[in-house]
Write a protein that holds these residues in place. Structure first.
Motif, PDB file in Angstrom:
ATOM      1  N   TRP A  77      -3.072   5.087  -6.125  1.00 31.00           N
ATOM      2  CA  TRP A  77      -4.197   5.086  -5.194  1.00 31.00           C
ATOM      3  C   TRP A  77      -5.074   6.321  -5.425  1.00 31.00           C
ATOM      4  O   TRP A  77      -6.307   6.233  -5.424  1.00 31.00           O
ATOM      5  CB  TRP A  77      -3.677   5.059  -3.761  1.00 31.00           C
ATOM      6  N   ARG A  94      -7.752   1.774  -3.056  1.00 27.79           N
ATOM      7  CA  ARG A  94      -6.566   1.030  -3.467  1.00 27.79           C
ATOM      8  C   ARG A  94      -6.928   0.060  -4.577  1.00 27.79           C
ATOM      9  O   ARG A  94      -8.061  -0.432  -4.658  1.00 27.79           O
ATOM     10  CB  ARG A  94      -5.942   0.271  -2.289  1.00 27.79           C
ATOM     11  N   ASN A 106       0.819  -1.214   0.000  1.00 26.98           N
ATOM     12  CA  ASN A 106       0.000   0.000   0.000  1.00 26.98           C
ATOM     13  C   ASN A 106       0.850   1.261   0.000  1.00 26.98           C
ATOM     14  O   ASN A 106       0.416   2.315  -0.482  1.00 26.98           O
ATOM     15  CB  ASN A 106      -0.936   0.005   1.207  1.00 26.98           C
TER      16      ASN A 106
END
Length: 413
Positions: free
Chosen positions: A166, A178, A157
């Motif tokens: 993102w 995401r 992430n």
């Protein structure tokens, strides 16, 4: 690679393109293991190195497969198939010495520690290249080995957030979302595999190794399509568009009887064919939408083109639409993973393969690289921690059974 450095201790098929290449894999989770898995599938001897008391914690990730005597993670198995497994504590003097001996017989070392970690262990590239000047040292990290953020910790992430992807994903009226897979880890591993092969090619010519420096942030940034040039040329900042494209229309998701399909027939050629397929050829001559440029206009696309497509598609199922139109225009069912796994075309491409996990055969994704003259191979299970200690340490380092037993008792392996 030379016979001196390329020691084949696997059952790789003789024609496998990377047969004879030896890879030390000191990575964990996905950003790294996926890179070395690709190399293993292509025939390299990949040796997964794990700490004897702290193995790859991806072994604890679901789903699990239970056998008679063990329970194994299918997640771990998918990214570590076709590898040999050894244990090694690189913090001990004997462990450091053993890694150096392994490096002398290897072509590649892949690591995904935070930059500086291997240097603190006394096992950085500058040290290891003295053991083997031909060594390819592939390093995967969140932000790369240089730059002001290089020492920051990172997960997948992190790459999605820092690389801009993102911020672009999701719907216009909602917060960004995401991407629905670990694209930061996976893309970094793909670039690492490409970089490793490029560096190997140079090492073959010159005898000189090098560092392959891969950043998750860099990798994700390169996947943002037109976002960078839209900003640098027009000052436009990419934002979530849902299933729409920034300027190409119609090109997206459309509902049908039993789900959704992707339709991308935006060119004049495909638009005319589409009108013919659905029995209304005259629509192709409608002066409001008779050119690609007109259909690109957001208002026209929403109020004129979209209702026509929804009217056509709503009469049919995904399978029916693919059957009647899939060979002539860009139209594909938006499939669930279950539908993809059972897809006859996927089967014909050998993209679902059986890999042993806990004594059972588990279907998982295969190797997407198809080489006509030298096919890859997915055949062997992921190793247990230290499963191949005797094989690797005796063959590559020359340790005796007594020496192996002593190192094991001391916690070095």
């Amino acid at each position: 690679m030379s016979e001196e450095s390329a020691i084949d201790v696997t059952s790789a098929v003789g024609s496998s393109p990377l047969k004879g290449v030896t890879v030390l894999d000191v990575t964990r989770v996905v950003a790294g293991p996926f890179c070395s898995m690709l190399l293993a599938d292509l025939g390299a001897t990949v040796i997964k190195v794990e700490h004897p008391d702290d193995p790859d914690y991806a072994r604890t990730f679901p789903p699990f497969v239970s056998g008679e005597d063990e329970e194994c993670s299918a997640f771990f198995a998918q990214f570590n198939r076709n590898k040999l497994g050894i244990t090694l504590n690189m913090k001990t003097p004997d462990g450091k010495a053993l890694l150096k001996k392994l490096v002398r017989r290897a072509d590649v070392l892949v690591e995904n520690f935070r930059p500086g970690t291997m240097e603190k262990l006394g096992l950085g590239y500058e040290v290891l290249k003295k053991e083997n000047p031909r060594l390819i040292y592939t390093a995967i990290s969140g932000f790369g080995r240089t730059g002001p953020n290089s020492s920051r910790p990172a997960f997948d992430n992190t790459g999605q957030a820092a690389g801009g992807l993102w911020s672009m994903n999701g719907y216009p009226d909602r917060p960004p979302v995401r991407v629905g897979t670990i694209i930061g880890d996976l893309s970094a591993s793909l670039y690492a595999a490409i970089g490793t092969l490029a560096a190997l090619r140079k090492a073959e010519r010159t005898g000189e190794g090098q560092v392959v420096d891969i950043s998750q942030q860099d990798s994700v940034l390169s996947l943002t399509e037109n976002a960078v040039v839209r900003y640098t040329t027009k000052g436009e900042i990419a934002s979530p568009l849902g299933n729409d494209h920034p300027f190409v229309r119609p090109y997206g998701q459309f509902p049908c009887k039993d789900g959704h399909v992707f339709f991308g027939g935006y060119t004049d050629k495909f638009w005319k064919i589409t009108c013919d397929i659905f029995g209304e050829p005259e629509i192709a001559s409608d002066p409001e939408i008779d050119t690609m440029e007109k259909r690109f206009a957001p208002t026209i696309a929403e109020t004129k083109v979209k209702p026509i497509l929804e009217r056509w598609f709503s009469k049919y199922t995904k399978a029916e639409l693919e059957e009647m139109a899939g060979d002539r225009i860009p139209l594909s069912a938006i499939k669930t993973i279950a539908e993809v796994v059972e897809d006859p075309h996927i089967a014909a491409r050998e993209m679902i393969v059986n890999v042993p996990v806990a004594g059972k055969l588990v279907r998982m994704f295969g190797l997407p690289i198809k080489l006509s003259g030298a096919p890859g191979s997915v055949c062997r299970k992921a190793p247990n921690p230290g499963e191949h200690n005797a094989l690797v340490y005796s063959r590559l380092v020359g340790l005796t059974s007594e020496e192996l037993a002593k190192l094991s008792q001391e916690g070095t392996i």
